[in-house]
Design an enzyme around this catalytic site. Structure first.
Site, short mmCIF file in Angstrom:
data_model
loop_
_atom_site.label_atom_id
_atom_site.label_comp_id
_atom_site.label_asym_id
_atom_site.label_seq_id
_atom_site.Cartn_x
_atom_site.Cartn_y
_atom_site.Cartn_z
N GLY A 251 0.82 -1.21 0.00
CA GLY A 251 0.00 0.00 0.00
C GLY A 251 0.86 1.25 0.00
CG PHE A 252 4.33 1.17 -0.21
CD1 PHE A 252 5.16 0.65 0.77
CD2 PHE A 252 4.10 0.43 -1.35
CE1 PHE A 252 5.75 -0.60 0.61
CE2 PHE A 252 4.68 -0.82 -1.52
CZ PHE A 252 5.51 -1.33 -0.54
N GLY A 521 0.22 0.18 13.12
CA GLY A 521 -0.57 -1.04 13.08
C GLY A 521 -0.19 -2.09 14.10
CB ILE A 626 12.08 -6.11 17.75
CG1 ILE A 626 12.97 -4.86 17.68
CG2 ILE A 626 11.92 -6.76 16.38
CD1 ILE A 626 12.43 -3.72 16.83
CE LYS A 630 12.89 -15.07 8.63
NZ LYS A 630 12.58 -16.47 8.22
CB THR A 631 7.94 -9.08 10.09
OG1 THR A 631 7.83 -8.92 11.50
CG2 THR A 631 7.42 -10.45 9.69
CD GLN A 635 7.41 -3.49 7.05
OE1 GLN A 635 7.07 -2.33 6.87
NE2 GLN A 635 7.03 -4.47 6.27
CE LYS A 698 10.41 4.06 20.78
NZ LYS A 698 11.22 5.12 21.45
CD GLU A 702 5.01 5.15 7.84
OE1 GLU A 702 4.80 5.37 9.05
OE2 GLU A 702 4.31 5.60 6.94
MO1 MOS Z 1 1.50 4.92 5.45
S1 MOS Z 1 1.95 6.45 4.18
O1 MOS Z 1 0.68 5.85 6.62
O2 MOS Z 1 0.51 3.86 4.65
#
Ligand code: MOS
Length: 745
Positions: A251-252, A521, A626, A630-631, A635, A698, A702
């Site tokens: 999505g980004f 999320g 964390i 791995k995930t 990221q 946290k 991103e």
């Molecule tokens: Mo991110 S730009 O808040 O999907």
């Protein structure tokens, strides 16, 4: 069943929790995504793949071939005459993606064309091929008007858009005075181009009506806000919309709001009484959904001779279509990353006739830090300081804007750890001082920071009598690992083997999660799962007559003190179902929360062609607990690769005469490919941030994109002696820089 128990938890600071007692120690481990095999074997059903082989119709969207104007006439006669064409959806309230995920009013076009490639109508036919053919027969007459296609041309018209995801203006002290009297000054302007999210899965939707009820198979990031958006666009109540969204191919930010495909699909399906499938072509995704705005960023830093910042300003101009007030909040991290008593951070917006600009991966920092982390490098050089030392001298004790304490902050640890592992002391001390054959070698570093965001979240966890658990929430997994993380949290909390925990996501009938966006999320939805599991432990403790805090759940046994009871026996054949709700609370408001990191890069730049190759890239990150090594690492890899793209290649090119997005596909919009990416290194520092959600973690999704491109361009400067302040740093700009130096010499 004894009914659903509901528990609610604010994020008050927790001490040691059930997660820390780590009876299984499965949380944090880099376990594989359990849905991974489904994806790589083609068994995970993505939006467009629903109702395969069934009696569906196909839609193909017709877009405007003019950048600015008014629709005078839409002639569908020829299209309708083609065999197999069922319908053409023409509506002057034709939808487009909404910039603001909280905005449930997709803007109506009302006959106005605001950008090239704007969706106008949709042909529906018995096959995709017929629909596409018929779409080419639709005649759209547009009376053109003069368009604004160049942000630089419009910058003097920029105005205060009002507060957005951050205030448009943030000030402290007196910047002008302090800057004017500063011993050392830097005043530089950087530009960054428009960028495209370029998620692997193009936007797609399948709409099915049963009476007044719509089921929409979609690919969106925020189910619980996408439902009211869709309902509003269709003029129906949200209770009639069922959004099914279990797998999303990236999505980004490009799928935060609903897109034209879902509204058109729903309108068409309602009209023809048959399910309708719509997928945007790659070109339509580029031209018709949303983009990251280009930016013009002026950065000024005033400091004492020994490198203490006294004044810092970050003034950004971005563009968007008229009426869309979203602005790229490029100055987010400038608010808190470095000390300085006098501060000014502003955002101004100019109206342009270019595709809607909206949130894209780390909206704000991702391009804001390209500017500020270059400026820090430039200023360090002016001061004769190592860039790390300069940053350390400006490490604030508390959030320098609001004076709030940091919940936790490991920026210095990240820089030190990275410097040590990367061999920073071996960096060429002066630009153009290291050469290997025809390659110039340079090192660069940059800080990373990303504001931590938390959202309210609800999740239901059911512990079944057979010792299996089920987690249910409308939270999404956009490729990030949500499924697996929620499984790990539940297994850890209830002492179950991983394989005994099933996770159901992405269905609007389930309890409302926070969706995927802003790196909130995992910690927000994870906190609600934590609350639900703690609730289950509470129910078991009550049945046993012990304190929940004394209870350990492990290997099917509930243990408290010297009392050991099989959980199955406690359950007595009845499942326990608890809905956990998490709300960001006091601890969130009373502290300043962000994740931190540091990037280190080595580049080789060809001394003849100016071509830059990234040789090594290392990111050290600290983001609280964390949840899955791995995930989280993956990221960070994504962020690093994104950063290489921002630094070297990514750029949407808008034709200034027509507003056409020239490079509207992956062949011409250059994201890094394997040959552009070296072996990446990611180091995750152990940390617990007990004020940040119930998991003490946290956002990390991103973090790694923030600042990374600046580490690359700082390395290019170190290699070449050329400061390019206009991203991306393509070879022509490096060559022009050398030519200029030669002319000056
Ligand atoms: Mo991110 S730009 O808040 O999907």
């Amino acid at each position: 069943m004894s009914g659903t128990t509901k528990v609610m938890q604010n994020n008050k600071r927790l001490g040691e929790t059930r997660l820390d007692r780590g009876s299984l120690a499965v949380l944090g481990k880099g376990v594989d995504r359990f849905e991974g095999p489904l994806k790589v074997s083609g068994r995970a059903t993505y939006a467009y793949e629903n109702l395969r082989g069934q009696d569906v119709a196909y839609g193909y969207i017709v877009t405007a071939g003019t950048g600015s104007g008014t629709i005078k006439r839409i002639d569908t006669l020829k299209a309708m005459s083609l065999a197999g064409v069922l319908h053409v959806v023409v509506d002057d309230t034709a939808p487009r993606a909404s910039a603001d995920p909280n905005d449930n009013k997709p803007a109506s076009i009302k006959g106005a064309v605001t950008h090239f490639g704007q969706p106008v109508c949709m042909v529906v036919a018995t096959s995709f091929e017929i629909a596409r053919e018929a779409a080419s027969l639709v005649e759209i007459e547009i009376e053109p008007s003069e368009g604004k296609y160049d942000l630089t041309e419009e910058k003097d018209e920029a105005y205060d858009p009002g507060d957005g995801t951050m205030p448009s203006t943030v000030e402290k002290g007196s910047f002008d005075k302090a800057f004017a009297s500063a011993e050392t000054q830097l005043d530089v302007t950087y530009t960054t181009p428009s960028q495209s999210h370029s998620a692997m899965e193009p936007h797609a939707a399948v709409a099915v009506w049963e009476g007044n009820d719509l089921t929409l198979y979609g690919c969106y990031q925020l189910v619980s806000t996408n439902v009211p958006q869709l309902a509003k666009a269709l003029g129906i109540s949200a209770s009639h919309v069922h959004l099914v969204n279990p797998f999303i191919g990236g999505g980004f930010g490009g799928k935060l709001g609903i897109g034209p495909e879902s509204v058109f699909a729903a309108m068409a399906a309602r009209e023809i009484g048959r399910p309708v499938k719509v997928a945007l072509t790659r070109q339509q995704v580029y031209q018709g959904t949303s983009r990251r705005s280009d930016t013009i960023q002026r950065v000024r830093i005033g400091a004492t001779k020994d490198g203490r910042i006294t004044a810092i300003a970050h003034d950004t101009i971005t563009g968007n279509t008229r009426g869309d007030d979203f602005f790229e909040p490029a100055g987010i991290s400038t608010q808190f990353l470095y000390a300085g008593d006098n501060r000014q951070i502003t955002h101004r917006k100019a109206d342009v006739n270019i595709l809607l600009s909206s949130s894209m991966r780390a909206p704000g920092e991702a391009v804001g830090m390209l500017a500020t982390e270059n400026a820090m490098d430039e200023m360090a050089e002016k001061l004769g300081l190592d860039p790390i030392e300069f940053r350390k001298r400006n490490e604030p004790e508390v959030d320098p804007q609001e004076g709030l304490p940091f919940s936790s902050r490991m920026l210095i640890e990240c820089m030190d750890e990275g410097a040590e592992r990367f061999g920073w002391e071996k960096r060429p001390k002066a630009p153009m001082s290291r050469r290997e054959g025809e390659w110039l070698i340079g090192y660069g570093m940059a800080a990373a920071s990303r504001k931590n965001l938390l959202q309210p979240s609800e999740a239901r966890v059911t512990l079944q009598a057979d010792g299996h658990a089920l987690v249910e929430t409308d939270m999404t997994d956009i490729g990030t690992g949500t499924y697996t993380i929620l499984q790990q949290i539940t297994a850890e909390m209830l002492g179950l083997p991983l394989g005994h925990v099933a996770v159901k996501l992405g269905d609007s009938k389930l309890p409302q999660g926070p969706g995927s966006g802003g790196s909130w999320g995992a910690n927000s939805s994870g906190s609600s799962v934590y609350a639900a599991c703690e609730g289950i432990a509470g129910v078991i403790a009550k049945k046993l007559g012990v304190e929940a805090g004394d209870l350990t759940l492990k290997d099917g046994m509930a243990t408290a003190g010297n009392k050991r009871t099989p959980i199955a026996e406690v359950l007595g054949g009845e499942p326990i179902e608890v809905t956990g709700t998490f709300k960001p609370g006091k601890a969130f408001q009373e502290t300043h929360q962000a994740s931190y990191g540091a990037h280190f890069c080595e580049v080789a730049v060809n001394a003849v062609t100016g071509e830059a190759r990234v040789r090594r890239l290392m990111t050290v990150a600290a983001a609280g607990r964390i949840l899955n090594e791995k995930t989280a690492t993956s990221q960070c890899y994504g962020g690093q690769i994104f950063g290489i793209g921002s630094a070297l290649t990514e750029e949407l090119i808008i034709d200034p005469r027509t507003g056409l997005m020239v490079n509207h596909d992956l062949a011409e919009y250059h994201v890094p490919v394997n040959a552009d990416v070296p072996q990446l290194e990611v180091v995750l520092l152990p940390e617990r941030d007990t004020a940040a959600g119930l998991l003490a973690g946290k956002g990390i999704g991103e973090l790694a994109i923030c600042g990374v491109g600046a580490a690359v361009t700082n390395a290019i400067y170190n290699a070449t002696g050329v400061r390019v302040r206009d991203y991306p740093m393509t070879l022509d700009k490096v060559l022009a820089g050398w030519a200029q130096t030669k002319r000056a010499a």
